[in-house]
Write a protein that holds these residues in place. Structure first.
Motif, PDB file in Angstrom:
ATOM      1  N   LEU A 137      56.486  -8.716  19.549  1.00 58.53           N
ATOM      2  CA  LEU A 137      55.282  -8.232  20.226  1.00 58.53           C
ATOM      3  C   LEU A 137      54.376  -7.463  19.276  1.00 58.53           C
ATOM      4  O   LEU A 137      53.155  -7.691  19.242  1.00 58.53           O
ATOM      5  N   VAL A 138      54.976  -6.566  18.495  1.00 60.76           N
ATOM      6  CA  VAL A 138      54.169  -5.742  17.589  1.00 60.76           C
ATOM      7  C   VAL A 138      53.444  -6.625  16.565  1.00 60.76           C
ATOM      8  O   VAL A 138      52.247  -6.470  16.323  1.00 60.76           O
ATOM      9  N   ALA A 139      54.201  -7.593  16.028  1.00 62.59           N
ATOM     10  CA  ALA A 139      53.586  -8.498  15.045  1.00 62.59           C
ATOM     11  C   ALA A 139      52.440  -9.286  15.693  1.00 62.59           C
ATOM     12  O   ALA A 139      51.349  -9.412  15.117  1.00 62.59           O
ATOM     13  N   ALA A 140      52.676  -9.775  16.897  1.00 64.08           N
ATOM     14  CA  ALA A 140      51.647 -10.562  17.584  1.00 64.08           C
ATOM     15  C   ALA A 140      50.421  -9.712  17.859  1.00 64.08           C
ATOM     16  O   ALA A 140      49.281 -10.129  17.642  1.00 64.08           O
ATOM     17  N   LEU A 141      50.677  -8.463  18.313  1.00 60.38           N
ATOM     18  CA  LEU A 141      49.574  -7.543  18.638  1.00 60.38           C
ATOM     19  C   LEU A 141      48.697  -7.290  17.405  1.00 60.38           C
ATOM     20  O   LEU A 141      47.463  -7.320  17.489  1.00 60.38           O
ATOM     21  N   LEU A 142      49.377  -7.033  16.278  1.00 61.75           N
ATOM     22  CA  LEU A 142      48.643  -6.746  15.038  1.00 61.75           C
ATOM     23  C   LEU A 142      47.711  -7.903  14.681  1.00 61.75           C
ATOM     24  O   LEU A 142      46.553  -7.701  14.309  1.00 61.75           O
ATOM     25  N   LEU A 143      48.220  -9.112  14.854  1.00 58.89           N
ATOM     26  CA  LEU A 143      47.404 -10.283  14.526  1.00 58.89           C
ATOM     27  C   LEU A 143      46.267 -10.466  15.533  1.00 58.89           C
ATOM     28  O   LEU A 143      45.167 -10.865  15.170  1.00 58.89           O
ATOM     29  N   MET A 144      46.550 -10.136  16.806  1.00 62.23           N
ATOM     30  CA  MET A 144      45.511 -10.300  17.825  1.00 62.23           C
ATOM     31  C   MET A 144      44.405  -9.257  17.639  1.00 62.23           C
ATOM     32  O   MET A 144      43.233  -9.528  17.880  1.00 62.23           O
ATOM     33  N   LEU A 145      44.819  -8.052  17.191  1.00 64.31           N
ATOM     34  CA  LEU A 145      43.844  -6.959  17.019  1.00 64.31           C
ATOM     35  C   LEU A 145      42.823  -7.271  15.933  1.00 64.31           C
ATOM     36  O   LEU A 145      41.762  -6.661  15.876  1.00 64.31           O
ATOM     37  N   ARG A 146      43.167  -8.245  15.079  1.00 63.92           N
ATOM     38  CA  ARG A 146      42.260  -8.558  13.969  1.00 63.92           C
ATOM     39  C   ARG A 146      40.896  -9.026  14.453  1.00 63.92           C
ATOM     40  O   ARG A 146      39.903  -8.886  13.753  1.00 63.92           O
ATOM     41  N   VAL A 147      40.872  -9.640  15.660  1.00 66.70           N
ATOM     42  CA  VAL A 147      39.588 -10.180  16.123  1.00 66.70           C
ATOM     43  C   VAL A 147      38.788  -9.165  16.925  1.00 66.70           C
ATOM     44  O   VAL A 147      37.653  -9.426  17.308  1.00 66.70           O
ATOM     45  N   ILE A 148      39.393  -7.994  17.190  1.00 65.84           N
ATOM     46  CA  ILE A 148      38.678  -6.974  17.973  1.00 65.84           C
ATOM     47  C   ILE A 148      38.084  -5.956  17.000  1.00 65.84           C
ATOM     48  O   ILE A 148      38.770  -5.521  16.066  1.00 65.84           O
ATOM     49  N   PRO A 149      36.811  -5.544  17.193  1.00 68.45           N
ATOM     50  CA  PRO A 149      36.250  -4.536  16.282  1.00 68.45           C
ATOM     51  C   PRO A 149      37.005  -3.214  16.430  1.00 68.45           C
ATOM     52  O   PRO A 149      37.033  -2.643  17.518  1.00 68.45           O
ATOM     53  N   MET A 150      37.636  -2.766  15.372  1.00 65.89           N
ATOM     54  CA  MET A 150      38.475  -1.569  15.460  1.00 65.89           C
ATOM     55  C   MET A 150      37.937  -0.424  14.603  1.00 65.89           C
ATOM     56  O   MET A 150      38.676   0.513  14.301  1.00 65.89           O
ATOM     57  N   GLY A 151      36.698  -0.522  14.158  1.00 62.02           N
ATOM     58  CA  GLY A 151      36.114   0.558  13.360  1.00 62.02           C
ATOM     59  C   GLY A 151      36.846   0.731  12.048  1.00 62.02           C
ATOM     60  O   GLY A 151      37.128  -0.244  11.348  1.00 62.02           O
ATOM     61  N   PRO A 152      37.203   1.973  11.724  1.00 64.04           N
ATOM     62  CA  PRO A 152      37.836   2.213  10.422  1.00 64.04           C
ATOM     63  C   PRO A 152      39.216   1.587  10.302  1.00 64.04           C
ATOM     64  O   PRO A 152      39.738   1.412   9.206  1.00 64.04           O
ATOM     65  N   LEU A 153      39.834   1.263  11.451  1.00 61.90           N
ATOM     66  CA  LEU A 153      41.188   0.685  11.411  1.00 61.90           C
ATOM     67  C   LEU A 153      41.162  -0.808  11.088  1.00 61.90           C
ATOM     68  O   LEU A 153      42.193  -1.411  10.780  1.00 61.90           O
ATOM     69  N   ALA A 154      39.960  -1.395  11.204  1.00 62.29           N
ATOM     70  CA  ALA A 154      39.856  -2.857  11.071  1.00 62.29           C
ATOM     71  C   ALA A 154      40.408  -3.348   9.733  1.00 62.29           C
ATOM     72  O   ALA A 154      41.161  -4.316   9.695  1.00 62.29           O
ATOM     73  N   ASP A 155      40.022  -2.647   8.661  1.00 62.79           N
ATOM     74  CA  ASP A 155      40.408  -3.122   7.342  1.00 62.79           C
ATOM     75  C   ASP A 155      41.929  -3.114   7.125  1.00 62.79           C
ATOM     76  O   ASP A 155      42.509  -4.143   6.757  1.00 62.79           O
ATOM     77  N   PRO A 156      42.604  -1.957   7.381  1.00 56.39           N
ATOM     78  CA  PRO A 156      44.068  -1.992   7.200  1.00 56.39           C
ATOM     79  C   PRO A 156      44.760  -2.992   8.113  1.00 56.39           C
ATOM     80  O   PRO A 156      45.690  -3.692   7.691  1.00 56.39           O
ATOM     81  N   ILE A 157      44.303  -3.099   9.366  1.00 58.76           N
ATOM     82  CA  ILE A 157      44.942  -4.044  10.297  1.00 58.76           C
ATOM     83  C   ILE A 157      44.795  -5.468   9.771  1.00 58.76           C
ATOM     84  O   ILE A 157      45.738  -6.266   9.776  1.00 58.76           O
ATOM     85  N   ASN A 158      43.593  -5.763   9.286  1.00 59.39           N
ATOM     86  CA  ASN A 158      43.335  -7.079   8.724  1.00 59.39           C
ATOM     87  C   ASN A 158      44.266  -7.371   7.564  1.00 59.39           C
ATOM     88  O   ASN A 158      44.827  -8.455   7.461  1.00 59.39           O
ATOM     89  N   LYS A 159      44.415  -6.349   6.691  1.00 54.48           N
ATOM     90  CA  LYS A 159      45.233  -6.543   5.492  1.00 54.48           C
ATOM     91  C   LYS A 159      46.695  -6.741   5.855  1.00 54.48           C
ATOM     92  O   LYS A 159      47.358  -7.644   5.332  1.00 54.48           O
ATOM     93  N   ILE A 160      47.184  -5.885   6.776  1.00 52.50           N
ATOM     94  CA  ILE A 160      48.601  -6.005   7.169  1.00 52.50           C
ATOM     95  C   ILE A 160      48.822  -7.365   7.840  1.00 52.50           C
ATOM     96  O   ILE A 160      49.813  -8.061   7.583  1.00 52.50           O
ATOM     97  N   GLY A 161      47.874  -7.757   8.694  1.00 49.37           N
ATOM     98  CA  GLY A 161      47.987  -9.043   9.389  1.00 49.37           C
ATOM     99  C   GLY A 161      48.075 -10.190   8.397  1.00 49.37           C
ATOM    100  O   GLY A 161      48.959 -11.047   8.485  1.00 49.37           O
ATOM    101  N   SER A 162      47.161 -10.188   7.429  1.00 49.37           N
ATOM    102  CA  SER A 162      47.158 -11.280   6.445  1.00 49.37           C
ATOM    103  C   SER A 162      48.437 -11.266   5.626  1.00 49.37           C
ATOM    104  O   SER A 162      49.005 -12.313   5.329  1.00 49.37           O
TER     105      SER A 162
END
Lengths: 410, 272, 206
Positions: free
Chosen positions: C140-165
């Motif tokens: 679930l956590v892994a899936a959530l992280l990948l799903m969050l990549r498409v939502i604008p998350m402000g300053p968190l967007a970049d790290p989430i994107n990197k971890i997801g990739s």
């Protein structure tokens, strides 16, 4: 003043003449310029039958021309020519390839009989290699004759051969051990144990069991693995006197599945209860097949859906419909891309190799457990190799060998 | 009101909407031929009807879905049969089997000495058809044996390279990328994607991940102690992967709807 | 005779095809091509069995007026209709009516069934979010992280994107390799069991 003008005129004329002479000296007219010298020819052309092929290839090797990257540095490429006779006129020397400067080998290969550059086997062939510069060509370096032969073993496939032999030896050894009555332990697998429970559940509920072999053909090893499980499931279904539905996506798969289920019923001592129409063909196309199976799931409301075999995008369509119908679902596939959907939507999922192990688990026959043990030993060998190479790094300081099976070190 | 009556009323409403749409769509056709306009009007209305019928499955099974499904399966089976006939029988078999048949189907006859071999699969094929005759149906097992034997033989060696040897081979990766000693490494620790730290970490994760994944797939050893820990890490790595693949696919799958929505609201209702 | 000959056939063809892989010579390559051709041609005969199975099931339902027998009529009519249109020498696969049916009936249904995946992935996600165990929580956590990549998350967007990739690249590769190595072994084991006659349920009882 008049003299000054004259002197200036003479000086200017002299200067101009000097300039023109200097110009013509550095930039001589084209018609009088000497021709650019052709590069020196490549040396020592060696011809060899191309190894590991079906007999239509020659390996041509040569030493670089002294003017390739050195000397006058005029070589741009090498042209490779082939002919059936060393004394053939130039028009019969066929250009079979061109390689860039710095290259020392060329594989001349042409299998198609109708191709203009077809390379006949067991025929004397002669080769010429010519170094090519800008508008100039070296004299050809020749070699021959050489003949192309069929090869009877592809040495690049040595790792596969070694693997097969090791696997065969291990399998035979463990089968013999199992036959002698030595108990071979296998750890419990939830997905397999669930199959037994699921058949019992279906009997209690009076509902059928749906068995989907996937959309693969009989040529897919996952389908074959699924066949081996189907036989054992059919036998249990017959023992419990439950019904079974097996919709198939391929006519060959259907034919084999019919035979397997029939055998399962016969093994259980109830050949008369087998209905041939319970194993039926739907269509060979992915989505029409899914549409029909989904309809069956919602109409028949099977107690258990078993999806084992090769699956693509339909995995989620099937598994989610099964959830809607309230069935217990057991899935298994070797398709890594579909496993996430089965894991999310099904109660139990057999991951990759577990699908292949399922029949041994269900059958518990010594012969089958023997192969399972052989699989484990090979995994152990891989693990040991990985650790050994890591240790090698720590001890010697050299980094681990990269891609050890790609280079023919054997 | 019984469910049967309700269904009849619903069917009548669907029929009315269908007729209405057909008339409107036929009237708005762009062709000069009335027949073409009426035909296209019918086809687009029918396609919409089928689209909505399939979507209705999400609510529950119903006669509309059953109709669309049966039609779809029938068309597919027929299509596949015709495709097999034209591509395999006419395209592959006829040109090698008979000159007169090739002329009949207007395909170029291929004269080859080994054509006689084409009769082997025909014999196996005919043997397969004995399944339809109960008394000698067992003969069909010979054909099945041929198919199973060849495919097993093919699978025994052919995928070893892609599925086993290449994977094992690729797992031997450098675990100390650009290593110049621990001091240098600590001084230059950085989370930049192309940094040495990330490169080393990634390679270690792959190395340990493959090892633990393999341990998870051990069947003949109890997953206890150190082995159990490794197996547990293995299943975690697998689950992280499945989660990531799942999450990654979600948006792609949702975008599949766009095409159908465009068809319904654009091509049919003209409001997009 | 009923079981022995098939077992011998399986063994001979299995061993021949397995060995053929190592032999690059021309007869070996030709033999391989022939066998692949043969399987395709036998497949056509099997198609007859498939269609026969379908007719058999449909006919049984229609004749005994089984539940939903009317839909079997739809399947039969559409199947024979397509066969008639597709095999007719005047049109074949390129015939106007055949193509019209394919593009206007088959393709829309196909696209819609594929589009059902959009709803199914949503319901599957919902199910994944009710993680029942530690292992499914990881998923679930892994899936959530990948799903969050498409939502604008402000300053968190970049790290989430990197971890997801990173997750898609690195642990994914490890898991795929482990699974594929297992699949390779399992596939060989299954093929070996068939060739050696250890698995023989497809050969019938008597």
């Amino acid at each position: 003043m008049k003299h000054i003008k004259l002197i200036l005129f003479i000086c200017l004329s002299l200067c101009l003449t000097q300039a023109i002479v200097a110009q013509t000296a550095t930039d001589p007219p084209a018609e009088t310029a000497p021709a650019v010298q052709p590069p020196a020819p490549p040396g020592n052309v060696i011809l060899k039958d191309l190894p590991n092929d079906e007999g239509h290839g020659i390996l041509v090797r040569w030493d670089l021309s002294p003017d390739d990257g050195a000397g006058r540095n005029t070589v741009i490429s090498y042209d490779i020519y082939r002919a059936l006779s060393p004394s053939a006129p130039d028009s019969l020397w066929m250009n079979v390839g061109t390689v860039v400067l710095g290259t020392k080998r060329y594989s001349d290969k042409s299998v198609e009989k109708d191709a203009p550059d077809f390379l006949p086997k067991k025929t004397d062939l002669y080769y010429r290699v010519v170094a090519v510069g800008a508008g100039v060509r070296s004299t050809p370096a020749s070699a021959g004759p050489v003949q192309a032969y069929d090869n009877w073993f592809n040495s690049m496939k040595m790792p596969e051969l070694i693997f097969c032999i090791v696997f065969l030896i291990l399998t035979v050894r463990f089968i013999n051990m199992a036959k002698r009555g030595i108990d071979l332990y296998v750890r419990p697998l939830a997905g397999i144990e669930a199959i037994d429970e699921a058949i019992g559940r279906a009997t209690e509920m009076g509902k059928p069991i749906l068995y989907v072999l996937g959309i693969g053909t009989a040529g897919d090893i996952a389908t074959i693995a699924s066949f081996t499980v189907l036989g054992r499931v059919a036998r249990k279904v017959a023992e419990y006197q439950t019904s079974m539905i097996v919709p198939c996506c391929d006519p060959v798969v259907m034919t084999i599945a019919q035979e397997i289920v029939k055998t399962g019923y016969a093994d259980a001592g109830r050949p008369d209860t087998f209905k041939e129409d319970s194993v039926y063909y739907v269509t060979s196309q992915q989505f029409p097949y899914v549409a029909a199976v989904n309809g069956t799931i919602l109409r028949e409301k099977p107690a258990t859906n078993i999806y084992l075999g090769y699956f693509a995008a339909e995995s989620l369509l099937l598994a989610e419909t099964g959830v809607l119908a309230g069935s217990i679902q057991i899935a298994g596939t070797d398709q890594v891309s579909q496993l996430p959907f089965f894991v999310v939507a099904c109660d139990y999922t057999l991951l990759g190799e577990e699908l292949y192990a399922a029949s041994a688990y269900l059958g518990r026959e010594p012969l089958l457990l023997g192969t399972l043990k052989a699989q484990d030993y090979l995994k152990a060998i891989v693990l040991v190799l990985m650790v050994a190479l890591l240790a090698l790094r720590v001890i010697t300081g050299a980094d681990v060998i990269s891609k050890p099976f790609d280079a023919p070190w054997w | 009101m019984t469910s049967k009556t309700a269904m009849r009323i619903l069917m009548a409403i669907v029929a009315l909407i269908f007729l209405f749409s057909w008339i409107i769509k036929s009237g708005s056709g762009v062709s000069d031929s009335t027949f073409t306009n009426v035909r296209d009007g019918f086809l687009i209305t029918f396609a919409v009807f089928l689209t909505l019928s399939i979507f209705s499955f999400l609510y529950h099974d119903n006669p509309f879905y059953k109709f669309a499904e049966s039609l779809y399966v029938g068309i597919s089976a027929g299509y596949w049969m015709c495709y097999g006939f034209w591509s395999t029988v006419v395209g592959n078999f006829v040109p090698r089997a008979s000159r007169s048949l090739s002329e009949f189907f207007h395909v170029p006859y291929q004269e080859r000495a080994d054509h006689i071999l084409i009769y082997i699969p025909i014999i196996f094929g005919l043997i397969l058809l004995t399944r339809l005759l109960p008394r000698i149906g067992w003969l069909s097992r010979w054909s099945l044996a041929f198919i199973i034997g060849t495919t097993a033989g093919l699978n025994l060696t052919r995928y070893l390279r892609s599925d086993f040897i290449s994977q094992v081979s690729n797992s031997f990766i450098p675990l100390f990328v650009d290593w110049k000693g621990a001091g240098d490494f600590i001084n230059h620790i950085s989370l930049a994607a192309d940094g040495q730290f990330i490169a080393i970490l990634s390679n270690w994760v792959i190395f340990v991940g493959v090892m633990c994944g393999l341990v998870y797939f051990f069947f003949s050893k109890e997953h206890k102690g150190t082995f159990g820990v490794a197996s547990r890490i293995g299943i975690w790595i697998l689950m992280i992967t499945f989660g990531a693949s799942f999450g990654y696919t979600v948006m792609g799958r949702i975008s599949l709807l766009v095409g159908r929505i465009t068809f319904l609201f654009g091509d049919w209702l003209n409001i997009l | 005779m009923k079981r022995q000959i098939p077992l011998v056939l399986v063994f001979i063809f299995g061993v021949l095809l397995a060995i053929q892989y190592f032999i690059p010579s021309e007869p070996s390559q030709k033999g391989y091509e022939f066998v692949l051709d043969w399987i395709t041609i036998i497949g056509i005969f099997a198609m007859v069995l498939g269609i026969w199975s379908q007719i058999h099931v449909g006919y049984y339902k229609i004749r005994h007026r089984a539940e939903d027998w009317k839909y079997s009529v739809v399947t039969m009519v559409s199947m024979f209709g397509m066969i008639f249109l597709g095999l007719s020498p005047f049109g074949g696969l390129q015939g106007t009516t055949f193509r019209l049916i394919y593009t206007n009936i088959f393709i829309p249904i196909q696209a819609t069934i594929f589009a059902l995946l959009a709803f199914y992935i949503a319901s599957a996600s919902y199910r994944a979010f009710r993680a029942r165990s530690a292992v499914s929580t990881v998923l679930l956590v892994a899936a959530l992280l990948l799903m969050l990549r498409v939502i604008p998350m402000g300053p968190l967007a970049d790290p989430i994107n990197k971890i997801g990739s990173w997750m898609l690249l690195v642990p994914n590769l490890a898991a795929k390799r482990a699974i594929l190595i297992g699949v390779g072994l399992g596939g060989v084991a299954t093929a070996l069991k068939i060739v050696l006659g250890i698995e023989r349920s497809y050969l019938g009882k008597d």
